[in-house]
Design an enzyme around this catalytic site. Structure first.
Site, PDB file in Angstrom:
ATOM      1  N   CYS A  91     -12.798   4.016 -28.860  1.00 19.29           N
ATOM      2  CA  CYS A  91     -13.961   4.506 -28.877  1.00 19.29           C
ATOM      3  C   CYS A  91     -14.719   4.711 -27.509  1.00 19.29           C
ATOM      4  CB  CYS A  91     -14.745   3.861 -29.855  1.00 19.29           C
ATOM      5  SG  CYS A  91     -13.804   3.704 -31.409  1.00 19.29           S
ATOM      6  N   GLY A 134       0.833  -1.213   0.067  1.00 21.50           N
ATOM      7  CA  GLY A 134       0.131  -0.067   0.114  1.00 21.50           C
ATOM      8  C   GLY A 134       0.730   1.393  -0.033  1.00 21.50           C
ATOM      9  N   TYR A 176       0.746  -1.273 -12.235  1.00 25.06           N
ATOM     10  CA  TYR A 176      -0.665  -1.411 -12.703  1.00 25.06           C
ATOM     11  C   TYR A 176      -1.075  -0.597 -14.068  1.00 25.06           C
ATOM     12  CZ  TYR A 176      -1.156  -2.555  -7.785  1.00 25.06           C
ATOM     13  OH  TYR A 176      -1.070  -3.068  -6.610  1.00 25.06           O
TER      14      TYR A 176
HETATM   15  N1  LLP Z   1      -1.649  -6.830  -0.989  1.00 28.40           N
HETATM   16  C1  LLP Z   1      -3.008  -7.030  -1.426  1.00 28.40           C
HETATM   17  C2  LLP Z   1      -3.773  -7.946  -0.698  1.00 28.40           C
HETATM   18  C3  LLP Z   1      -3.579  -6.375  -2.279  1.00 28.40           C
HETATM   19  O1  LLP Z   1      -4.478  -6.538  -2.449  1.00 28.40           O
HETATM   20  C4  LLP Z   1      -2.547  -5.197  -2.967  1.00 28.40           C
HETATM   21  C5  LLP Z   1      -3.248  -4.569  -3.804  1.00 28.40           C
HETATM   22  C6  LLP Z   1      -1.270  -5.232  -2.454  1.00 28.40           C
HETATM   23  C7  LLP Z   1      -0.800  -6.034  -1.391  1.00 28.40           C
HETATM   24  C8  LLP Z   1      -0.100  -4.256  -3.286  1.00 28.40           C
HETATM   25  O2  LLP Z   1      -0.613  -3.071  -2.934  1.00 28.40           O
HETATM   26  P1  LLP Z   1       0.339  -1.780  -3.341  1.00 28.40           P
HETATM   27  O3  LLP Z   1       1.620  -1.932  -2.729  1.00 28.40           O
HETATM   28  O4  LLP Z   1       0.646  -1.892  -4.789  1.00 28.40           O
HETATM   29  O5  LLP Z   1      -0.290  -0.574  -3.084  1.00 28.40           O
HETATM   30  N2  LLP Z   1      -5.020  -0.743  -9.632  1.00 28.40           N
HETATM   31  C9  LLP Z   1      -4.836   0.084  -8.602  1.00 28.40           C
HETATM   32  C10 LLP Z   1      -4.234  -0.434  -7.581  1.00 28.40           C
HETATM   33  C11 LLP Z   1      -5.053  -1.654  -6.840  1.00 28.40           C
HETATM   34  C12 LLP Z   1      -4.453  -2.281  -5.623  1.00 28.40           C
HETATM   35  C13 LLP Z   1      -4.932  -3.462  -5.413  1.00 28.40           C
HETATM   36  N3  LLP Z   1      -4.335  -4.552  -4.393  1.00 28.40           N
HETATM   37  C14 LLP Z   1      -4.202   1.328  -9.180  1.00 28.40           C
HETATM   38  O6  LLP Z   1      -3.561   1.399 -10.377  1.00 28.40           O
HETATM   39  O7  LLP Z   1      -4.162   2.272  -8.529  1.00 28.40           O
END
Ligand code: LLP
Length: 432
Positions: free
Chosen positions: A360, A249, A388
């Protein structure tokens, strides 16, 4: 907006040219075509090192959340650096194995694991994956049945929903009680008792993930506190908890955000663990975006300029480029702001453009109201595109997905070839 580029120091301007790891991005676009994702391996390893240096001497495992970027070369890079992986599907597990990752360093997250995926994760090696992050009582029962049918015990953590506000976009905030994720904090102790009563399961840890693109330390500390409260209750009930997984996160810089460095966040969490007498526990992390986001750019060529009426009576200026929402969904899906830079600066007036793709849909935009001196044929770079981006790409409008290049010590490697129309049609079947 800050004057340093997101992605610095790996991303920098030399004169008019934008370079990643000293490699000219316009030249890469010419050599490999566009749309093109380009990643700096060194930037990814630097981002990992920021976590690792704060964890020296501590029992820990960084599990790269591969949904952020699941290209095999990216996984291989992290596997060779000793990383584990956070996966959410059997497909992601197959990618980890194909990239040489170690299943005993894999945690399996996700609210809807199928029995087939559970079997795959239990049998992919003699010991199977490191841990299942279980999200409901029903999942405990299913996993128990699957494990018993294989004569195994499945290692489990409960993903607890700590009900803290991560202060991020609602679509990427996951730790509030109205989200679909995790077991409610108030029900977690009962769920642990249930897990401990099932012969096919072995309780090993506790887990949470409160959201993504978080730019403060406080929500992580709040979540850790809530987890530790539960650890104390669960252990008092006679169920030992080995590891604490604080999820992912941590945010990155897209424009002027100033998230804490990973080592600052990790040190704050370690300090809290120590203060509460939990310093001996193994700590797991699941970072995605913060390991890869600033390490990548998406290169795209300007196809057409479509100015609005000069007297101001008609509409906006549109800069139509060859990358689209199918290549980079974040602006369309979250109204995400991502910086757009010309790969070669022009010494010319910079009108304000909406940078849009050929798909489109009115929602097909990459950046709105950007002052850019551009001409057709110029190459633009969408910054902070390593996370992403490609992993959320689709074939909408029957558009082949982009190619990917990784820079390793200044050398470009084509790590995913551009899709072609033949491969797009290959799975379709005409009626008899
Ligand atoms: N662990 C779990 C259980 C998760 O669901 C996620 C991300 C992570 C770790 C990693 O989170 P990060 O460190 O990348 O914040 N597509 C969206 C982000 C979706 C995140 C989903 N879960 C975007 O492009 O902002």
């Amino acid at each position: 907006m800050s004057t340093t580029l997101p992605g610095a120091p790996h991303l920098a301007r030399r004169g008019a040219s934008l370079q990643l790891d000293g490699v000219d991005l316009a030249a890469l676009a010419r050599d490999f075509g566009t749309p093109l994702y380009v990643y700096s391996q060194a930037a990814m390893l630097d981002a990992l090192a920021a976590y690792e240096r704060a964890l020296v001497g501590r029992r820990h495992l960084v599990c790269y959340a591969m949904k952020a970027n699941s290209s095999l070369a990216v996984l291989q890079t992290f596997a060779r650096a000793g990383c584990g992986f956070d996966i959410v599907s059997g497909g992601e597990l197959a990618r980890v194995l194909a990239a040489g990752g170690d299943p005993s360093r894999v945690v399996f997250s996700g609210v809807g694991k199928t029995p087939a995926e559970m079997r795959q994760a239990l049998t992919c090696s003699p010991t199977g994956v490191r841990c299942f992050n279980v999200e409901s009582t029903a999942e405990l029962d299913t996993l128990n049945a699957v494990a018993l049918s294989l004569d195994r015990r499945a290692p489990v953590s409960l993903r607890v929903n700590p009900d803290v506000d991560a202060g991020t976009h609602p679509y990427i905030s996951t730790g509030l009680k109205d989200n679909k994720f995790g077991v409610a904090h108030a029900q977690a102790l009962a769920a642990y008792r249930h897990a401990a009563s099932l012969p096919g399961l072995q309780v090993v840890g506790i887990d949470c993930h409160i959201g993504s693109q978080i730019t403060q330390v406080a929500p992580f500390l709040d979540a850790l506190d809530r987890l530790l409260d539960l650890v104390e209750q669960v252990e008092a009930a006679g169920i030992p908890i080995h590891h604490v997984d604080v999820g992912g996160g941590l945010g990155i810089t897209y424009s002027d955000e100033a998230p804490p460095q990973a080592d600052v966040l990790v040190s704050a969490l370690l300090q809290r663990l120590d203060e509460r007498g939990h310093g001996h526990r193994e700590l797991l992390f699941e970072p995605g975006r913060s390991l890869v986001g600033n390490a990548g750019v998406l290169l795209t060529e300007v196809l057409v300029l479509k100015p609005g009426a000069e007297d101001g009576s008609g509409g906006k200026n549109f800069c139509i480029v060859d990358a689209a929402m199918n290549d980079m969904l974040r602006p369309a899906m979250y109204e995400a702001w991502m910086q757009i830079e010309p790969c070669v600066l022009r010494d010319a007036p910079a009108p304000v453009w909406d940078v849009v793709g050929p798909v489109c849909e009115s929602g097909d935009w990459l950046g709105r109201e950007r002052a850019l001196a551009v001409q057709p044929g110029d190459v633009l770079a969408l910054l902070s595109a390593g996370a992403y981006g490609m992993s959320m790409a689709s074939n909408y409008n029957t558009r082949p997905r982009a190619a990917e290049v990784m820079l390793v010590k200044g050398q470009p490697y084509l790590v995913r070839q551009r899709e072609d129309i033949t491969s797009l049609l290959a799975s379709d079947r005409l009626l008899g």
